[in-house]
Design an enzyme around this catalytic site. Structure first.
Site, short mmCIF file in Angstrom:
data_model
loop_
_atom_site.label_atom_id
_atom_site.label_comp_id
_atom_site.label_asym_id
_atom_site.label_seq_id
_atom_site.Cartn_x
_atom_site.Cartn_y
_atom_site.Cartn_z
N PRO A 2 0.84 -1.21 0.00
CA PRO A 2 0.00 0.00 0.00
C PRO A 2 0.87 1.26 0.00
O PRO A 2 1.79 1.38 0.80
CB PRO A 2 -0.79 -0.09 1.31
CG PRO A 2 -0.47 -1.40 1.91
CD PRO A 2 0.72 -1.98 1.22
N GLU A 3 0.60 2.16 -0.91
CA GLU A 3 1.32 3.43 -1.00
C GLU A 3 0.41 4.53 -0.44
O GLU A 3 -0.72 4.28 -0.05
CB GLU A 3 1.69 3.70 -2.46
CG GLU A 3 2.74 2.75 -3.02
CD GLU A 3 4.13 2.97 -2.43
OE1 GLU A 3 4.34 3.98 -1.72
OE2 GLU A 3 5.00 2.11 -2.66
#
Ligand SMILES: [Zn+2]
Length: 277
Positions: A2-3
């Site tokens: 996840p960014e």
């Protein structure tokens, strides 16, 4: 992994469910995550009221009564799902942390690789806490601008791609977004950071903000698509112009180059040698 846009999406999905609620129950799995769960965490946060949710870098901040902040980081593989009151959805392998809310909603953190983090920090200690004290500005806020970037990079001889991913410079410009923004701004990823022109830095900052906002908008649309009783969200597809396209034609009109892949600081960089100077 996840960014920043995914974490923002998760935070926006959780906020309307959690804000104003009271934490009725807390479950911390025995295995812990990247670190063991902090001692007596459940005792400190149970019965607390949730004031508001925010995001800082890739951390979800849950502001509680008693000036405490519950912090969640999704690590490499963390997923959060919300179970509606009365849901009889079965538990899943790798569920490691759960908050039960007074209205019956359940917030569950599932993390197969256990690189995530859950801890609490006093609001007054937040800015000096080791996880937060070295973080650069948020990329979408006005204090991240070309003047700031120019000042910070003027003595940096490292490659611009490597420099922009340093969280002390600016947070949340992960590998995908660094590649995309450099491509859109026409900047070679291997150029020394201090040699990038003022005009190119202006364009780079603008494109970083645009790629992140577009990804957040894409996340917002997945949120709407996933508004099911037992929703799971946090990962989504986005349109990429250069990332992951090694050997394929450059998408810039009139360019006949193919996209190249190199490795910088252990991470893949994708770029067009013709369009990015
Ligand atoms: Zn090109």
């Amino acid at each position: 992994m996840p960014e920043l846009p995914e974490v923002e999406t998760v935070m926006r999905g959780l906020a309307p469910v959690m804000e104003g609620q009271v934490i009725a129950s807390v479950y911390c799995g025995e295995k812990g995550l990247r670190f063991p769960f902090p001692d007596r965490l459940a005792g400190r946060i149970q019965h607390a009221k949730i004031k508001k949710l925010e995001r800082r870098a890739k951390y979800i901040l849950i502001y509680l009564s008693e000036n405490n902040i519950l912090v969640i980081h999704l690590g490499m593989s963390g997923r959060i799902r919300i179970l509606a009151p009365g849901s009889n959805a079965p538990p899943e392998k790798h569920d490691h942390f759960e908050l039960g809310l007074a209205d019956g909603h359940r917030i569950i953190l599932n993390d197969a690789r256990r690189f995530g983090m859950v801890f609490d920090v006093a609001e007054t200690d937040f800015l000096v806490h080791k996880s937060f004290c070295h973080l650069g500005p948020e990329p979408l806020l006005d204090d991240f601008n070309a003047g700031y970037l120019r000042e910070k990079l003027k003595n940096k001889s490292s490659a611009i791609k490597v420099a922009i991913m340093d969280q002390r410079l600016v947070v949340g410009v992960g590998n995908i977004y660094a590649c995309e923004a450099l491509y859109r701004a026409g900047i070679s990823p291997i150029m020394s950071a201090q040699k990038v022109s003022k005009a190119k830095l202006e364009e780079f900052v603008k494109q970083i903000k645009i790629v992140l906002m577009q990804a957040i908008a894409a996340g917002g649309s997945t949120l709407r698509d996933h508004r099911l009783p037992d929703g799971d969200f946090g990962y989504f597809q986005q349109t990429l112009n250069v990332y992951g396209r090694a050997g394929q034609d450059c998408m810039t009109w009139g360019c006949e180059q193919t996209i190249h892949r190199i490795v910088q600081a252990g991470r893949s960089t994708f770029y067009c040698p013709h369009c990015q100077k």
